[in-house]
Structures are given as structure tokens and as C-alpha cells.
Design an enzyme around this catalytic site. Structure first.
Site, PDB file in Angstrom:
ATOM      1  N   ASP A 235       0.832  -1.212   0.000  1.00 39.96           N
ATOM      2  CA  ASP A 235       0.000   0.000   0.000  1.00 39.96           C
ATOM      3  C   ASP A 235       0.862   1.255   0.000  1.00 39.96           C
ATOM      4  OD1 ASP A 235      -2.470   1.142  -0.149  1.00 39.96           O
ATOM      5  OD2 ASP A 235      -2.935   1.003   1.983  1.00 39.96           O
TER       6      ASP A 235
ATOM      7  N   HIS B 119      -7.389  -0.532   9.227  1.00 36.70           N
ATOM      8  CA  HIS B 119      -6.490   0.013   8.196  1.00 36.70           C
ATOM      9  C   HIS B 119      -6.899   1.474   7.985  1.00 36.70           C
ATOM     10  CE1 HIS B 119      -4.242  -0.476   4.258  1.00 36.70           C
ATOM     11  NE2 HIS B 119      -4.975   0.593   3.994  1.00 36.70           N
TER      12      HIS B 119
ATOM     13  N   CYS C 149      -3.940   6.793  -2.397  1.00 36.92           N
ATOM     14  CA  CYS C 149      -4.970   6.020  -3.083  1.00 36.92           C
ATOM     15  C   CYS C 149      -5.268   6.796  -4.349  1.00 36.92           C
ATOM     16  CB  CYS C 149      -6.214   5.907  -2.202  1.00 36.92           C
ATOM     17  SG  CYS C 149      -7.669   5.323  -3.083  1.00 36.92           S
TER      18      CYS C 149
HETATM   19 ZN    ZN Z   1      -4.848   1.555   2.142  1.00 35.02          ZN
END
Ligand code: ZN
Length: 313
Positions: free
Chosen positions: A24, A216, A249
């Protein structure tokens, strides 16, 4: 056997950390990080005490070029019987790729709370993503691995806005039928607040017990650490974090990244909750990795002086 929900002990003196930096943390960075540097990040994380780590995601390399070397990363992973390597997968093809490496211990599936985000992120409906996640958990088990699932956009969606808590709860119950190792609630775009975190972690934890809840969080709006604290107080016992706080993101521009491993470790350890991680080693890794990335990383603790000072020991 799990204790009845009513007697669940909310006090804890330890939390398990999952390092998501190599996956991530990097998947949305413009700089292409070499396979060798990813492996060095993983080695340094293990040296700092990490025992569960997202090694790579097995997704379409055209969609996520940073993860195109997933197989090469897996081939170079240190052989450690005490470490769980996680491969993130979105479909059967990804699960088969991860299993074929022979180096992944656990598959992480992703169910998305809204149709809008599910279509944009993985080309399926929200319900479709739940079904695929159930299938991935079953594939993991059949291959002798463990499988877990994450509910993405559980606290808000970049396309549809607010996400109903009842929707997340229903998804958790559906996912629990596949008997995953755990179910995570993910604030993918960093819009959560500690009040909602406390409510949602509590209701999901009670609904899916004895399956544990992982959390998360992204620190997009500065609520990341508060959300971690609220989640742990509400009974979450596993926390995702990314070394240095990298991790954007594609659907959350400007995102500050995942909560930083160093910052979470500092907060929890100062509060008497053990993480098993070595803060000084994490800070050292932060300095090395900032050099690799060519920029200062978002984590706060690494920018400050060590406390308590070494001379005061
Ligand atoms: Zn994430």
C-alpha cells in the site's frame, strides 16, 4: 473457544502490527522503486520486529505498475518460518499467481463497500466483491494458506460519499461465512473519525466473533492516529501501518498516506501497549527509505528527537 461477546475483555497490553509499506505504501508513488529496494525495505522491517507484512499485490500491472514485479519480490523474500507474507489479490487470477510463487503465506482479499468504488477499483459491484473475497479465502485454504478479507471504503466513498454502518455490518457478516482469519475495516480515503471507528469496530467485532477485527487507516485528514486509538479501545487487535506513512490512493488525491508505523508504535508503546517493534530501528529505516524515495516521508516521529533521550536512561 471465544468468550461470549458480553464478556469480551477490552483491555489489552499488546497489538499485532501488519506492515503494509511494500504494497500500500508504494503502489501509488510516482517513483518506481526497484525490486532490490523493496526487498531491502522488507528485510529492514523484519529486523525491526515486523512479523506480518504485505509483500506485494497480484493485480494487473497495467493498472498498478509499481506491483509489476510481485513475482520477483516473492522470489527474493527472506526464508523465515516466523514471518507471514501477505499477497493482496482482487480475483481468482491474482490468487493463483500469489499461490504459484510458493512464497506467500496469506491471501488478502478486498471487498468494497460501495458499487461506485468497487467498479472503479476492481470492475465489479460491491456484492460481487464480497463473493470474490469469499472465493479467495476458500482458494487460500485449499492451497494450505490462510486468507483474510478487508472491507474497503468502510468509512466513506470518494464517489458515493457516506457509507451506511449497516451496509458494512452486512458485508462483514457475509464475509464471515467464508471463515477468514480476520476481517479488516479500511478507511481507504481517510475520512473516518474516532467516534464512528469506535461504533463500527464494536458492532462488527460483536457480529463476527470469534473472528478478529483488523483496522487500516489513512491519515488523509489527520485523524489516523486517533482512529487507531479508538479502534484498539473498541477491541481491534491487529493494526495495519506503513513505514514512513507512505501510501496514497488513486481515488483520494493529496492523501497523506497510511498511518505511519513509527507513529503508531510510538503512540501505543508510550501508552503501555506492546507492538513487538523496535522504534529506533523503524526510525533508522525511515531515514534510509527517505533517501530511496528522494523525499522526506510523512511520519512525524522520525522528524522529532528520540524521547526519552538516550542520556536520560
Ligand atoms: Zn490503504
Amino acid at each position: 473457544m471465544a468468550e461470549p461477546n458480553s464478556s469480551y475483555d477490552l483491555c489489552t497490553n499488546s497489538v499485532e502490527m501488519v506492515e503494509v509499506g511494500p504494497r500500500d505504501g508504494l503502489q501509488n508513488e510516482a517513483l518506481a522503486v526497484s525490486t532490490a529496494d523493496k526487498l531491502e525495505l522488507i528485510r529492514r522491517s523484519l529486523a525491526a520486529g515486523v512479523r506480518r507484512i504485505e509483500a506485494a499485490s497480484f493485480v494487473n500491472p497495467r493498472a498498478v505498475p509499481q506491483m509489476a514485479d510481485a513475482e520477483a519480490v516473492c522470489a527474493g523474500l527472506p526464508e523465515r518460518g516466523d514471518v507471514t507474507y501477505i499477497g493482496l489479490v482482487l480475483n481468482r487470477r491474482g490468487a493463483e499467481r500469489a499461490i504459484a510463487t510458493g512464497r506467500i503465506d496469506q491471501l488478502g482479499a478486498v471487498a468494497v463497500a460501495t458499487d461506485g468504488f468497487a467498479m472503479a477499483n476492481q470492475g465489479q459491484t460491491s456484492d460481487g466483491s464480497v463473493e470474490v473475497s469469499q472465493e479467495i479465502v476458500a482458494l487460500a485454504r485449499a492451497a494450505g494458506l490462510t486468507g483474510q478479507a478487508t472491507i474497503s471504503a468502510a468509512f466513506g466513498c470518494p464517489f458515493e460519499g457516506e457509507v451506511g454502518e449497516d451496509r458494512v455490518l452486512a458485508m462483514a457478516l457475509a464475509l464471515a461465512k467464508a471463515d477468514p482469519l480476520e476481517i479488516a475495516l479500511a478507511d481507504t480515503i481517510g475520512v473516518g473519525d474516532p467516534g464512528r471507528v469506535q461504533r463500527l469496530v464494536t458492532s462488527v467485532r460483536e457480529a463476527i466473533a470469534p473472528i478478529p477485527v483488523r483496522v487500516h487507516f489513512h491519515n488523509t485528514r489527520g485523524t489516523g492516529l486517533a482512529n487507531v486509538w479508538a479502534a484498539v479501545q473498541a477491541g481491534a487487535r491487529v493494526v495495519d501501518a506503513s513505514l514512513g506513512g507512505l501510501g496514497g490512493c488513486p481515488f483520494a488525491p493529496g492523501a497523506a498516506g497510511n498511518v505511519a508505523t513509527e507513529d503508531v508504535v510510538y503512540m501505543l508503546e508510550r501508552a503501555g501497549i506492546a507492538t513487538g517493534l523496535d522504534l529506533a530501528a523503524l526510525v533508522e529505516t525511515n531515514r534510509w527509505f527517505a533517501g530511496v524515495m528522494g523525499k522526506e516521508l510523512p511520519a512525524m516521529v522520525a522528524k522529532a528527537r528520540a524521547f526519552p533521550p538516550a542520556s536520560a536512561k
